[in-house]
Design a protein around this motif. Structure first.
Motif, PDB file in Angstrom:
ATOM      1  N   MET A 145      34.108  35.448  70.287  1.00 28.61           N
ATOM      2  CA  MET A 145      35.250  36.162  70.847  1.00 28.61           C
ATOM      3  C   MET A 145      35.825  35.425  72.057  1.00 28.61           C
ATOM      4  O   MET A 145      37.046  35.383  72.260  1.00 28.61           O
ATOM      5  CB  MET A 145      34.831  37.579  71.255  1.00 28.61           C
ATOM      6  N   LEU A 170      35.752  37.765  78.758  1.00 22.90           N
ATOM      7  CA  LEU A 170      36.979  37.684  77.975  1.00 22.90           C
ATOM      8  C   LEU A 170      38.202  37.537  78.878  1.00 22.90           C
ATOM      9  O   LEU A 170      39.105  36.743  78.595  1.00 22.90           O
ATOM     10  CB  LEU A 170      37.121  38.919  77.078  1.00 22.90           C
ATOM     11  N   THR A 221      37.912  32.632  70.796  1.00 23.18           N
ATOM     12  CA  THR A 221      39.133  33.171  70.191  1.00 23.18           C
ATOM     13  C   THR A 221      40.145  33.538  71.264  1.00 23.18           C
ATOM     14  O   THR A 221      41.340  33.210  71.156  1.00 23.18           O
ATOM     15  CB  THR A 221      38.806  34.404  69.335  1.00 23.18           C
ATOM     16  N   THR A 242      30.570  41.028  78.713  1.00 28.90           N
ATOM     17  CA  THR A 242      31.589  40.577  77.763  1.00 28.90           C
ATOM     18  C   THR A 242      33.011  40.809  78.252  1.00 28.90           C
ATOM     19  O   THR A 242      33.850  39.895  78.158  1.00 28.90           O
ATOM     20  CB  THR A 242      31.378  41.257  76.398  1.00 28.90           C
TER      21      THR A 242
END
Length: 434
Positions: free
Chosen positions: A57, A110, A60, A106
């Motif tokens: 992730m 991100l 991405t 997380t």
């Protein structure tokens, strides 16, 4: 002879000190990327213990950040100039890198990954525009070739130094790693973001001051669209496979050890560093479309070596030599492209839209590099490696064909087929942002 010796030298080589500062900035940016990029996955997956899904992730989001900001970067460069955009990108990248190294969950990773990716992506077209502004038409291919050499050298040194710092058992070592990268981006802002940009030496095609603006102008430019299609295929077939499809083929199909794969990647960087300045002298006397087609031919040799490696994979030593040869041949092709792609974009772009064209080119590159690994790993992972090699060889043949078909859509000056003649341009066209 007119002009001083110093002025004559600048006409041949570019704008002297500003160009050197831009190239130092390119090296700093590449050093920072090589310093941390190889270790981002292991940092999220193992050091922070968040697993491979979270790590995926992060990558991405990093890629999506690039796609989100690039459509606006070109307009910002054209309106405000490359320096302010570079400063903004360096600040974003430094903030993202620092936050990434201190994030433990997380969501924080991100967010910091988005800032990091947006900053790195913002710097790229700004640096490319600064190279154009700081170099003469005659010296532009040499300037882009030197940039490519410094980028590869910087990334290689960065990865080597970063590997000495990384210790998976010590999270502080990774925090230190990303903090140092944040400092390199601040160094980029200090060294390159404060350089005074000279007026660009423009070509005849850049005289036009009316017509569509922004991405509409790029879409209306058939030659630029053809170049973007060719560039997308190039980045998909080579750069998009470099550390994904080919790496998966080497390790999963051929059984190459990870240490050997690292040696092969090093051979690629060494090939570029050794050959680049030699190759730029050869391409200076050839059409740019010929150089791009030649790169495709060299890469056909690389895929042929991949087929050999797949067929003789039980012969460990011979298969290893074949894998290393793949990466070395990739390096030869990359050396042929470095003095051609960037200068063609610069010559196609109207002066008022130089940032838009560079950002559009970077957007195509980013999309291709994002799609390439997915296709490569999918085909290799499914066990259909002959289909993978056939698809890549077919794509490479298409590169050769598209490069040659681009030739009629370029002027002799844009294709490096005629002596460069710089005409006096309207004053209003030369008044680009600092």
């Amino acid at each position: 002879m007119t002009g001083t010796v110093k002025q004559q030298r600048q006409q041949r080589r570019g704008a002297g000190s500003p160009l050197r500062r831009v190239q130092i900035g390119n090296a700093l940016s590449a050093f920072g990327s090589g310093f941390t990029m190889p270790y981002m996955f292991v940092y999220v997956d193992q050091v922070r213990g968040l697993g491979s899904l979270a790590a995926g992730m992060v990558f991405t989001v990093f890629a999506l950040a690039a796609l989100a900001v690039l459509p606006f970067i070109g307009r910002g460069i054209d309106k405000y100039g490359p320096r302010p955009v570079l400063l903004a990108g360096a600040a974003l990248a430094a903030t993202g890198a620092f936050a990434f190294g201190h994030a433990t969950g997380t969501p924080a990773l991100l967010v910091s990954s988005f800032l990091f990716g947006a900053g790195v992506t913002t710097c790229q077209p700004a640096l490319a525009t600064m190279i154009v502004r700081c170099s003469t038409v005659a010296a532009r291919s040499h300037a882009f070739a030197l940039q490519f050499t410094l980028v590869n050298l910087g990334m290689g040194i960065g990865a080597l130094v970063g590997g000495q710092i990384v210790n998976v058992a010590d999270p502080a070592s990774l925090t230190r790693l990303f903090t140092i990268e944040a400092v390199t981006f601040l160094g980029l802002a200090l060294v390159t973001g404060t350089a005074r940009m000279p007026q660009a030496q423009l070509t005849v095609v850049q005289e036009r001051t009316d017509g569509p603006t922004g991405l509409r102008a790029l879409v209306a430019d058939k030659a630029m669209l053809r170049l973007c299609l060719l560039a997308g295929l190039i980045f998909f077939t080579c750069y998009g496979q470099f550390e994904s499809g080919v790496a998966a083929f080497a390790t999963d199909t051929v059984g190459t050890a990870p240490s050997t794969l690292g040696f092969a990647i090093g051979a690629n960087a060494l090939t570029i560093v050794v050959l680049q300045m030699f190759v730029v002298r050869i391409t200076a006397r050839r059409r740019r479309t010929t150089a791009m087609a030649a790169a495709g031919v060299v890469w056909l040799g690389a895929w042929a070596m991949a087929l050999v490696a797949g067929l003789i994979r039980t012969e460990t030593m011979a298969a290893t030599v074949a894998i290393v040869s793949i990466y070395a041949l990739f390096g030869v092709g990359e050396s042929l492209l470095a003095p051609t792609m960037g200068p063609i974009v610069a010559d196609l772009a109207p002066a008022r839209l130089l940032g838009t064209y560079n950002a559009g080119y970077a957007l195509v590159k980013q999309i291709a590099v994002a799609v390439g690994p997915a296709v490569g790993v999918l085909l290799v992972g499914s066990g259909t490696w002959p289909l993978y090699l056939a698809a890549m060889a077919g794509s490479t043949l298409l590169i050769v064909a598209l490069a040659l078909r681009l030739r009629p859509h370029l002027t002799p000056e844009q294709d490096n087929a005629a002596p460069v003649v710089v005409r006096a341009l309207p004053v209003r066209e030369l008044q680009t942002a600092a």
